[in-house]
Design a protein around this motif. Sequence first.
Motif, PDB file in Angstrom:
ATOM      1  N   ILE A  17      38.420  37.854  38.215  1.00 63.04           N
ATOM      2  CA  ILE A  17      39.297  37.487  37.105  1.00 63.04           C
ATOM      3  C   ILE A  17      40.679  38.104  37.271  1.00 63.04           C
ATOM      4  CG2 ILE A  17      39.683  37.783  34.621  1.00 63.04           C
ATOM      5  CD1 ILE A  17      36.600  37.649  34.304  1.00 63.04           C
ATOM      6  N   GLN A  18      40.704  39.383  37.642  1.00 59.08           N
ATOM      7  CA  GLN A  18      41.979  40.098  37.714  1.00 59.08           C
ATOM      8  C   GLN A  18      42.841  39.658  38.887  1.00 59.08           C
ATOM      9  OE1 GLN A  18      41.542  44.313  37.209  1.00 59.08           O
ATOM     10  NE2 GLN A  18      43.636  44.783  37.838  1.00 59.08           N
ATOM     11  N   PHE A  19      42.204  39.366  40.027  1.00 60.23           N
ATOM     12  CA  PHE A  19      42.976  39.076  41.240  1.00 60.23           C
ATOM     13  C   PHE A  19      42.827  37.632  41.719  1.00 60.23           C
ATOM     14  CE2 PHE A  19      42.373  43.687  41.293  1.00 60.23           C
ATOM     15  CZ  PHE A  19      43.677  44.110  41.506  1.00 60.23           C
ATOM     16  N   ASN A  20      42.084  36.818  40.972  1.00 59.61           N
ATOM     17  CA  ASN A  20      41.899  35.410  41.349  1.00 59.61           C
ATOM     18  C   ASN A  20      41.448  35.284  42.800  1.00 59.61           C
ATOM     19  OD1 ASN A  20      41.871  32.628  40.878  1.00 59.61           O
ATOM     20  ND2 ASN A  20      43.960  32.372  41.626  1.00 59.61           N
ATOM     21  N   ASN A 236      42.255  47.011  45.945  1.00 61.56           N
ATOM     22  CA  ASN A 236      42.151  46.285  44.681  1.00 61.56           C
ATOM     23  C   ASN A 236      40.721  46.297  44.153  1.00 61.56           C
ATOM     24  OD1 ASN A 236      44.867  45.653  44.636  1.00 61.56           O
ATOM     25  ND2 ASN A 236      44.587  43.610  45.525  1.00 61.56           N
ATOM     26  N   TRP A 237      39.748  46.079  45.040  1.00 59.78           N
ATOM     27  CA  TRP A 237      38.353  46.066  44.610  1.00 59.78           C
ATOM     28  C   TRP A 237      37.934  47.461  44.132  1.00 59.78           C
ATOM     29  CZ3 TRP A 237      33.654  48.324  45.543  1.00 59.78           C
ATOM     30  CH2 TRP A 237      32.534  47.661  45.034  1.00 59.78           C
ATOM     31  N   LEU A 238      38.340  48.501  44.859  1.00 56.14           N
ATOM     32  CA  LEU A 238      37.985  49.867  44.472  1.00 56.14           C
ATOM     33  C   LEU A 238      38.618  50.244  43.133  1.00 56.14           C
ATOM     34  CD1 LEU A 238      38.282  51.600  47.956  1.00 56.14           C
ATOM     35  CD2 LEU A 238      36.177  51.185  46.660  1.00 56.14           C
ATOM     36  N   LYS A 239      39.824  49.756  42.907  1.00 56.26           N
ATOM     37  CA  LYS A 239      40.494  50.005  41.629  1.00 56.26           C
ATOM     38  C   LYS A 239      39.646  49.482  40.479  1.00 56.26           C
ATOM     39  CE  LYS A 239      44.621  48.566  39.025  1.00 56.26           C
ATOM     40  NZ  LYS A 239      45.876  47.774  39.094  1.00 56.26           N
ATOM     41  N   VAL A 240      39.082  48.307  40.657  1.00 51.17           N
ATOM     42  CA  VAL A 240      38.230  47.720  39.615  1.00 51.17           C
ATOM     43  C   VAL A 240      36.907  48.463  39.535  1.00 51.17           C
ATOM     44  CG1 VAL A 240      37.035  45.619  38.887  1.00 51.17           C
ATOM     45  CG2 VAL A 240      39.333  45.468  39.885  1.00 51.17           C
ATOM     46  N   ALA A 241      36.358  48.851  40.681  1.00 47.69           N
ATOM     47  CA  ALA A 241      35.023  49.464  40.723  1.00 47.69           C
ATOM     48  C   ALA A 241      34.957  50.791  39.989  1.00 47.69           C
ATOM     49  CB  ALA A 241      34.580  49.647  42.174  1.00 47.69           C
ATOM     50  N   ILE A 242      36.052  51.567  39.960  1.00 39.25           N
ATOM     51  CA  ILE A 242      35.991  52.906  39.356  1.00 39.25           C
ATOM     52  C   ILE A 242      36.455  52.923  37.903  1.00 39.25           C
ATOM     53  CG2 ILE A 242      36.260  54.043  41.595  1.00 39.25           C
ATOM     54  CD1 ILE A 242      39.122  54.820  40.667  1.00 39.25           C
TER      55      ILE A 242
END
Length: 291
Positions: A17-20, A236-242
Amino acid sequence: SDRPMSRFEMTNKNYQIQFNDLVYFTEERSEEIVKSILDGKKIDVAIIKDLTFLWFLQKAQAIKPIPAEWLFSHLPAALLAKERTFLPLSYRTRGIVYNPSNISANEINHISSLNDLAQAQFRQRICMRELNHHYNITLGAGMIHLYGLPQTQSIFQGLLANLANPLYQGDRPIIQDVINGICDFGIVNSYYVVQLLQKNPLAPVAFKELFEKDGALSNGSIAVIPNHGQTDLAVNWLKVAITSANLLANTKAHGDYPAHPIGQNTYLPKNWNKISLSKTRWETILEFKDD
């Protein structure tokens, strides 16, 4: 990841959703993940479950620094990599499980380290996993750093002399044998006890962290970026994961302690909201893996 996709479902959805951008997620054993990275398979983020596998990747120089200092801003010092080559997501400790119906409070209060359990009064009372399992290899490496090789050998020899049963292949059977009174103390990872208590809060088990000099030695689930991974996508993925909600979904499912702040850890048993981490850095433990 070596963890089921369901545990990262919220993270992956929020990332999309955040990064399409779509996430292609596969579940593999950590051994297979390491092999895939060394074989050059296209992987942007890899999540492994133990410092042993991180050691293989670092020794092969197969991972690169994560160029986002803010990802590390709330980590305990022991979990920080100086070169930022790995990002801990969660941690656990290897301590002792016991049945409080069978063990007096006075006795458990006098046990604070593995060296205590290696003494003669614990003959035929200890259950533990095979020594060549990566959980015990990591534990042994941390012990060698703290005590030196001769004393660490002496401690493990004492533990082996105190076994109530032959070495086990897994932690769960150890916990079950502690419940059944076959052994008084089992050396296990904390998350196995959490998982049991999540399913059965009335299970007759308790867990105690072991202080090796300055606190409990820990291990954990670790994210890395392989050399051939796309750094921007991985960050970007790690930013969302934490973020709190996503990390909570993952750590709650596994019974780990979150490495990053998520507020109140309501899924952990009472009085488990914080562990007294050893100041021994994970990077330092890795230096003693060969020993």
